[in-house]
Design an enzyme around this catalytic site. Structure first.
Site, mmCIF file in Angstrom:
data_model
loop_
_atom_site.group_PDB
_atom_site.id
_atom_site.type_symbol
_atom_site.label_atom_id
_atom_site.label_comp_id
_atom_site.label_asym_id
_atom_site.label_seq_id
_atom_site.Cartn_x
_atom_site.Cartn_y
_atom_site.Cartn_z
ATOM 1 N N HIS A 28 23.199 0.006 -16.338
ATOM 2 C CA HIS A 28 23.473 -0.967 -15.006
ATOM 3 C C HIS A 28 24.108 -2.202 -15.229
ATOM 4 C CE1 HIS A 28 19.845 1.892 -14.245
ATOM 5 N NE2 HIS A 28 20.222 1.838 -13.155
ATOM 6 N N HIS A 259 26.991 0.020 -9.946
ATOM 7 C CA HIS A 259 25.600 -0.398 -9.950
ATOM 8 C C HIS A 259 25.116 0.247 -11.403
ATOM 9 C CE1 HIS A 259 21.013 -0.233 -8.830
ATOM 10 N NE2 HIS A 259 21.153 0.847 -9.283
ATOM 11 N N GLU A 407 -2.057 -5.513 0.882
ATOM 12 C CA GLU A 407 -2.702 -4.896 -0.340
ATOM 13 C C GLU A 407 -1.404 -5.241 -1.578
ATOM 14 O OE1 GLU A 407 -5.599 -3.240 2.474
ATOM 15 O OE2 GLU A 407 -3.472 -3.519 2.402
ATOM 16 N N HIS A 469 -11.550 7.216 4.225
ATOM 17 C CA HIS A 469 -12.101 6.177 3.462
ATOM 18 C C HIS A 469 -12.764 6.895 2.334
ATOM 19 C CE1 HIS A 469 -10.325 3.769 6.404
ATOM 20 N NE2 HIS A 469 -11.061 2.494 6.101
#
Length: 661
Positions: A28, A259, A407, A469
């Site tokens: 890269h 890249h 989260e 859940h």
């Protein structure tokens, strides 16, 4: 510094990167060649670091979030004089055993704060580092802690969803010592950026209360001036550095090929001609090397001044600082856990599992002043705030982080806090949301970060929320992560023991799994030994020669205890083994494991989760009472009967294995 042109310093990064990538055949080159000028401005003029003292506690932190371009960082560290990154290491880039490996990485003694693989993780790590610095700055004072956090970020870091979570939260919390250098090269692996993006990225940051500047990323003077302005602004800063990906590779620069392009010898030679770099592979002219080494020593006076201030501290404050930078917990921190364990054993009352954890964190917060708690919009459901003040833009000495419904950001910021050092981050969410933290958990385990992750609502016993859940498969997935310690306590006594284990663990993360529902007391005598530290132990032995061994974790241990009572009444000698941690049990010697499991006995595993992984303990003839599919919506008692999570079902399974049905 010498009179060497700044452009030559940047080209030294480019050609060390080109030579290493050419030698190994991959690596890269786009980022190290395109961002070389930007980071040259940062490292030679602004970043507070001392190469010969890589663990200086008040150093600035630098995160390369677009970690696929890691040769950029290796070149910087080698040129600056970090002893852990020698020229021979550069020559072995991406080879087995080299410290110059691929991403992700964590090696602070070598100057690598963190260089992440999954895009977006690094900028969130950087935000966590900035939050840790802000808290320590308020607590210890700016004479000891006053540094900044910088992150080099690419388009991928900002396009990943965690990127926006971090941008929003960092602006809201006013993390003013956080600076992103955006390597804006308008090119992705697939092609031009506008294939999939038409956002005004600078506007995104401005709307989230960041200080935003836009400069030519190849103009070292302009980047340096922007960094000065960033330091003067109380908001977090984003500097848009417009660059050309793969700059210096004729015919390749500015294209998608840059890249991750291979660099054949012909392209390396063409780059040398294009940039007027006549030096052989891996050779850095003396005057350029000297200029870089001077940059690596630039902050020696500031380090020495800081060292003198530390030496002059009163003994108690000096001990505190030494403890924090060594990552050690306060003397006697275990006392509240052990007192709680003894109280719980005497009381013998049933309590909600996650509430137990919240109570323990509340007590630990008094004993461990560097403990920072937090949750993603679940303060009420998890009760891990209690009396802690919130960390806010106005009061960055608070110890509870309201992450909002983010989260992904919470987990990655916790990793950043742990990598920064000096704080103990605790974050809590529902177990079913642990998949949002999957890259976080894996990276914490890979990098050996001592982060306690707390998860609640661990089974079908959570009321009527339904199968979305009810995390029936999540225990197995967490246990599959190498170097992840999974702890699922059965009651209040084990909860205290498991928290002690998690905080003692310094070589990797822990997942503490707690039930929403009340956990009946199964340990009525605490004793002096932390039995959970063995991973599994005989909770109740058979009254005669053992014929049956019931193995259970968490809320199902109480179920096993009741099933044992019924089996014993039928004259079937039965033992109950509580298994709060499989990983710890695997570390015990063969004799202990064999005696605990009960050789020659009928074994039945009991867990409100799928069977995956249990057969190593149950054997081919073993039984299992648990889940074989997803859960359902309904009352807890109805769900237990529906899925057979009852003592009656355990007894039936034992009878079937004994051949008495």
């Amino acid at each position: 510094m010498t009179g060497t042109e700044p452009r030559a310093l940047a080209d030294a990064i480019r050609f060390l990167s080109i030579d290493a990538i050419e030698r190994v055949g991959e690596g890269h080159p786009g980022t190290p060649l395109g961002a070389a000028d930007t980071v040259t401005a940062l490292f030679t003029r602004h970043l507070k670091f001392l190469a010969r003292e890589p663990l200086w506690f008040d150093r600035d932190r630098f995160v390369e979030s677009n970690g696929h371009g890691s040769m950029l960082l290796y070149s910087l560290l080698h040129l600056s004089g970090y002893a852990g990154i020698g020229l021979d290491d550069i020559k072995r880039f991406r080879e087995l055993g080299s410290p110059c490996e691929g991403h992700p990485e964590y090696a602070p003694a070598h100057g690598i704060e963190t260089t992440t693989g999954p895009l977006g993780q690094g900028i969130a790590n950087a935000a966590g580092m900035a939050l840790a610095e802000a808290y320590l700055n308020r607590w210890l004072g700016p004479d000891l802690i006053d540094h900044r956090t910088y992150a080099l970020v690419g388009d991928g870091c900002l396009q990943e969803g965690v990127g926006q979570e971090v941008i929003s939260l960092a602006g809201h919390l006013r993390l003013g010592k956080l600076t992103f250098l955006w390597d804006d090269n308008r090119m992705t692996d697939d092609g031009a950026i506008d294939l999939a993006l038409s956002d005004d990225m600078a506007a995104r940051f401005r709307l989230s209360h960041w200080h935003v500047q836009e400069v030519d990323g190849h103009d070292i003077e302009a980047v340096s001036a922007a960094l000065l302005l960033a330091k003067a602004d109380p908001r977090p800063s984003m500097i848009r550095c417009t660059t050309v990906i793969g700059r210096g590779l004729p015919g390749v620069e500015g294209t998608r090929a840059a890249h991750s392009a291979r660099i054949p010898a012909s392209l390396s030679e063409a780059a040398r001609k294009a940039l007027n770099w006549p030096h052989p592979a891996f050779e850095i002219p003396d005057e350029i090397r000297a200029a870089w080494r001077a940059a690596g020593e630039r902050n020696a006076p500031e380090f020495e001044s800081w060292t003198r201030r530390v030496a002059a501290l009163p003994p108690e404050r000096r001990r505190l600082l030494d403890r924090l930078r060594d990552g050690k917990l306060p003397e006697g921190w275990e006392a509240p856990l052990r007192a709680f364990r003894d109280e719980a054993a005497r009381a013998g009352t049933a309590q909600s599992g996650i509430a137990l954890s919240g109570e323990l964190v509340d007590r630990l917060a008094d004993a461990i002043p560097e403990l920072l708690s937090g949750a993603p919009d679940l303060e009420g459901a998890t009760q891990h705030k209690r009396k802690l003040k919130a960390f806010t833009a106005e009061d960055q000495g608070g110890r509870y982080v309201h992450y909002g419904i983010r989260e992904h950001a919470m987990g990655a910021m916790m990793n950043g806090m742990a990598a920064h050092g000096g704080v103990v981050p605790v974050g809590v969410t529902y177990l079913v949301f642990s998949d949002y933290l999957r890259p976080v958990l894996r990276l914490a385990a890979m990098m050996g970060l001592p982060v306690p992750f707390v998860f609640s609502h661990d089974s079908v016993g959570i009321g009527r929320n339904g199968p979305t859940h009810q995390p029936v498969e999540y225990l197995a997935s967490l246990r599959a992560i190498p170097n992840m310690l999974v702890l699922r306590p059965a009651d209040a006594v084990e909860a205290a023991e498991c928290w002690e284990i998690a905080l003692r663990t310094r070589t990797g993360p822990s997942s503490l799994i707690f039930a929403r529902q009340a956990l009946p007391a199964v340990r009525r005598q605490a004793g002096s030994e932390n039995l959970s530290a063995r991973g599994a132990y005989v909770l109740e032995e058979a009254t005669g020669p053992r014929r049956v061994t019931l193995l259970a974790t968490g809320s199902e241990v109480a179920l096993a205890v009741e099933a044992r009572r019924r089996l014993e009444e039928e004259g079937i000698p039965t033992a109950v083994v509580s298994m709060p941690s499989w990983e710890l049990f695997e570390r015990q010697d063969t004799a202990y494991r064999r005696a605990t499991l009960g050789p020659g006995t009928v074994r039945v595993g009991i867990e409100a989760a799928v069977r995956l992984g249990w057969d190593r303990y149950l054997g081919e003839e073993g039984g299992f009472v648990g889940m074989s599919g997803f859960g359902a919506s309904g009352a807890e008692a109805d769900l237990a009967r529906h899925f057979g999570l009852t003592p009656e079902r355990v007894v039936e399974e034992v009878r079937a294995r004994l051949g008495t049905v």
